[in-house]
Motif scaffolding. Structure first.
Motif, PDB file in Angstrom:
ATOM      1  N   ILE A 192       9.904  50.066  56.789  1.00  0.00           N
ATOM      2  CA  ILE A 192      10.782  50.802  57.696  1.00  0.00           C
ATOM      3  C   ILE A 192      11.097  49.907  58.883  1.00  0.00           C
ATOM      4  O   ILE A 192      10.213  49.579  59.679  1.00  0.00           O
ATOM      5  N   ASN A 203      14.059  50.763  54.420  1.00  0.00           N
ATOM      6  CA  ASN A 203      14.683  51.845  55.158  1.00  0.00           C
ATOM      7  C   ASN A 203      14.767  51.444  56.620  1.00  0.00           C
ATOM      8  O   ASN A 203      14.151  50.457  57.045  1.00  0.00           O
ATOM      9  N   TYR A 204      15.524  52.192  57.399  1.00  0.00           N
ATOM     10  CA  TYR A 204      15.643  51.948  58.837  1.00  0.00           C
ATOM     11  C   TYR A 204      15.360  53.239  59.592  1.00  0.00           C
ATOM     12  O   TYR A 204      15.740  54.329  59.150  1.00  0.00           O
ATOM     13  N   CYS A 205      14.677  53.109  60.721  1.00  0.00           N
ATOM     14  CA  CYS A 205      14.442  54.244  61.605  1.00  0.00           C
ATOM     15  C   CYS A 205      14.475  53.736  63.051  1.00  0.00           C
ATOM     16  O   CYS A 205      13.623  52.944  63.444  1.00  0.00           O
ATOM     17  N   GLY A 224       3.254  54.736  58.083  1.00  0.00           N
ATOM     18  CA  GLY A 224       4.558  55.116  58.600  1.00  0.00           C
ATOM     19  C   GLY A 224       4.629  55.232  60.101  1.00  0.00           C
ATOM     20  O   GLY A 224       5.710  55.492  60.644  1.00  0.00           O
ATOM     21  N   ARG A 249       5.805  50.420  58.867  1.00  0.00           N
ATOM     22  CA  ARG A 249       6.791  50.357  59.942  1.00  0.00           C
ATOM     23  C   ARG A 249       6.736  48.989  60.606  1.00  0.00           C
ATOM     24  O   ARG A 249       5.658  48.491  60.961  1.00  0.00           O
ATOM     25  N   GLN A 307       4.013  53.372  53.555  1.00  0.00           N
ATOM     26  CA  GLN A 307       5.161  53.179  54.447  1.00  0.00           C
ATOM     27  C   GLN A 307       4.745  52.266  55.594  1.00  0.00           C
ATOM     28  O   GLN A 307       3.882  52.632  56.402  1.00  0.00           O
ATOM     29  N   GLU A 349       7.269  50.886  50.873  1.00  0.00           N
ATOM     30  CA  GLU A 349       8.478  51.044  51.686  1.00  0.00           C
ATOM     31  C   GLU A 349       8.292  50.358  53.039  1.00  0.00           C
ATOM     32  O   GLU A 349       7.281  50.564  53.713  1.00  0.00           O
TER      33      GLU A 349
END
Length: 714
Positions: free
Chosen positions: A206, A230-232, A126, A157, A155, A204
């Motif tokens: 990101i 997902n988006y961050c 992540g 990224r 996760q 996931e």
């Protein structure tokens, strides 16, 4: 693949005498496909179920041709029936092509070998930028002819989107030249065949920018599976109204952890398309899901200014449909950084690609977008809020956008909820005609939505008539640049009508030019079945031909005009005019909509002679809860439609949902028919205690109402 034109110029008597034989041949062609289904069922039940639905669609289309042959006496009937024959040939050829692919290619591929992204340095913690490792794993798989790249639980990224060049050829007056355009996505999959990007429960991705998540471009048989996106930072900001200054201005305290609504992407989005959403504190009984307030789903604000830590001042724009007079302090607002064309998953100009078991936690626009593709499958997928999150929306726009597919998508067993806009939107492609010096050479804006072999027609719009008059096949496309403008000339295999309107003269009853519509991009054969559609902003625009919506569950509490919208309409290059659509076995639990199902081909006031743009709509075996709709609108509205069958439906007053709208004034009108021809309303069960359950208005002809069961007055 064009439709072909096998009888357009035939003598009318010869044409009529040949039709029974053609109908018999159609029946045999459908049976050939049905005979293959049992064998294919043992290999892939989803594929065999799709084939079963396609056979039913083809059978309806065949029966529609027979019906029109028996009932129509207008001069346009021959052209209409020929068009439907062409659509039958196109669709059955496409289905047979998918069977051949499945038997000869798909079932023989080896998906047992996998390339693991962890072997190339991906950490899945992540924090680390895993984008380069994922790209390297994909390259390695392609080089070694391995069909699967595996992303284990974790996760991952991906901090920046990747830009890739897509090369193509363009024909100009000076000759054919090679060009390229840049495409951007966090994971671009371009030009791949027989490839799977596979995760598992807990995988996931990101995304670090408001760009497309996974982009599948010019691919064949590519699957993305068991991956959450997902988006961050999130592409939405949200908070509560804490102060109302006047009827144009209010202050919002932004929730902790959400980006500033004063940032450029939010400001640009709000000014362009209007994407503020308001939520009341009412909850659906037994859940904690917030409901949208009575405001229109399309809203914008002129400006947002930071005035203190997490405190922002919103000023309403001129297009804002409600004033602060109906706001309440504590009401929640979502502001979307909506980036047009940047979905979480994009499938473009691709064949038989699949999104299976995907979860979309956030998206700058649509959760899924499929455009100009053939046989896209979206199944076992969902949009939802991530566990532990108080985020109100999962997308900034629709759940699924279907943009001019060449063979309709297969959408099965999905759950779409917490959407920023429509559930599903299906439309075709068209362009206003700019010039037509020859009836077989049409000039329109430069567009990637037409290609050689496509069938096109003239959509006549003069005096609001809006019909497809004639069709032809594209044999050449030439790009031109008059006065620096980007245009193209589309050459056809035969002349179309001599008179083509390219003017805009309201005083002469011409409010816009005729359009060139691509009849190949009508999502022929689309199937939407066994899905759940809940808590969107919230309708489904159905503009395709030869499709079905079956066994879906609709749960909605928002204040939209309609839930299912089958309306003849044009917007930009998007065109809707559904035909041969079945809506069956669905359940509607809706407490606050003007229409559950609206079918309207326009015009709204004048009853004009000639065929209706929307034809052959079948609404059967559905269950409608709380059909007492807002402000006297009926549950099912049929206007300017030719041939619809409304049968075996059940209308149940009262709601299975609990909302604050239960005290509003409702009508108990179940079905309303206006300015339509050949409508059958039969064997419906309508529960009521007052009048007006079935209404037949002026200029409605050949209306049959029989064997309906009523309780109470009617």
């Amino acid at each position: 693949m064009g439709f072909g034109f096998f009888s357009l110029y035939a003598d009318s008597n010869l044409w009529a005498s040949q039709l029974p034989k053609k109908l018999s041949e159609m029946t045999k062609q459908i049976q050939v496909i049905r005979d293959k289904i049992p064998t294919l069922d043992s290999q892939d039940k989803d594929f065999s179920l799709w084939l079963t639905d396609e056979c039913l669609i083809l059978e309806r289309l065949r029966n529609n041709i027979k019906y029109d042959h028996q009932h129509l006496q207008t001069p346009e009937a021959q052209t209409l029936i020929t068009r439907q024959q062409n659509e039958f040939n196109y669709l059955i050829s496409a289905v047979e092509e998918e069977i051949t692919f499945f038997k000869n290619i798909q079932s023989k591929l080896d998906f047992s070998k996998k390339v693991n992204v962890r072997d190339f340095g991906a950490k899945g913690d992540g924090e680390h930028d895993d984008g380069p490792a994922i790209y390297q794993a994909i390259k390695n798989a392609i080089a070694n002819k391995v069909h699967v790249v595996f992303i284990p639980k974790g996760q991952y990224r991906i901090k920046t989107a990747q830009s890739r060049d897509i090369e193509y050829s363009e024909k100009q007056l000076s000759g054919t030249i090679k060009k390229s355009r840049q495409y951007k996505a966090h994971i671009p999959l371009i030009g791949l065949k027989n490839f799977t990007l596979q995760g598992e429960e807990g995988t996931e991705l990101i995304m670090g920018q408001y760009e497309t998540g996974i982009g599948i471009i010019n691919c064949d048989n590519v699957t993305v599976k068991n991956i959450a996106i997902n988006y961050c930072p999130l592409p939405i900001s949200q908070g509560r109204i804490v102060k109302i200054l006047d009827n144009k201005t209010f202050d919002v305290k932004i929730d902790k952890g959400y980006p500033s609504p004063a940032l450029f992407p939010f400001k640009k989005s709000a000014a362009f398309v209007g994407v503020s959403r308001f939520f009341s504190e009412d909850n659906i009984s037994g859940t904690k899901i917030p409901l949208a307030s009575e405001s229109s789903p399309w809203q914008n604000h002129a400006s947002v200014t930071k005035i203190d830590e997490n405190l922002y001042r919103f000023v309403i724009g001129k297009n804002f449909p409600r004033s602060t007079a109906v706001f309440t302090i504590g009401e929640r607002i979502v502001s979307c950084a909506r980036r047009l064309g940047n979905p979480a998953v994009l499938i473009s100009k691709s064949n038989r690609c699949t999104a299976d078991g995907m979860t979309i936690y956030a998206s700058p626009t649509f959760a899924f977008m499929t455009e100009l593709s053939r046989f896209t499958t979206i199944k076992n997928s969902k949009t939802e809020r991530k566990a532990g999150s108080n985020t109100l929306l999962s997308t900034c726009a629709d759940g699924i956008m279907i943009h001019g597919d060449r063979l309709g998508p297969y959408i099965k067993n999905c759950t779409l909820q917490y959407l920023g806009d429509d559930f599903i939107n299906i439309h075709s492609i068209g362009q206003p005609i700019l010039k037509a010096t020859k009836s077989d050479e049409i000039e329109v804006k430069k567009s990637p939505f037409f290609k050689i072999g496509d069938t096109v027609g003239i959509l006549e719009v003069k005096n609001g008539k809006e019909q497809i008059k004639e069709e032809a096949t594209i044999i050449d496309i030439i790009s031109i640049f008059p006065e620096g403008k980007k245009r193209m000339v589309i050459k056809l295999n035969r002349p179309l009508r001599d008179e083509i309107n390219i003017t805009n003269i309201p005083s002469q009853g011409v409010n816009k030019p005729d359009r060139l519509i691509n009849m190949t991009t009508l999502s022929h054969g689309f199937v939407i079945r066994d899905n759940k559609f809940m808590h969107g902003v919230s309708r489904m625009l159905i503009g395709g031909h030869n499709g079905t919506l079956k066994n879906n569950l609709f749960i909605d509490n928002l204040t939209h005009h309609e839930l299912l919208d089958l309306t003849r309409n044009t917007w930009g290059h998007q065109i809707w005019f559904p035909s041969n659509v079945e809506i069956s076995g669905n359940e509607f639990q809706v407490s606050y909509a003007k229409y559950f199902i609206k079918v309207n081909s326009k015009p709204r006031k004048n009853f004009l002679p000639g065929l209706r743009a929307i034809r052959h709509i079948f609404i059967s075996g559905n269950k409608f809860f709380n059909y007492k709709n807002f402000r006297g609108y009926p549950s099912i509205s049929i206007q300017n439609v030719e041939r619809a069958v409304i049968s075996g439906n059940q209308f149940v007053p009262g709601s299975v949902l609990t909302t604050r709208h239960s005290t509003k004034r409702f009508s108990e009108k179940a079905i309303e028919i206006k300015m339509s021809i050949d409508i059958n309303v039969e064997k419906n069960k309508i529960e009521s205690s007052s009048n007006g359950q079935i209404s037949v208005g002026l200029n409605a002809k050949n209306i049959t109402v029989k064997d309906n069961h009523f309780t109470g007055k009617h």
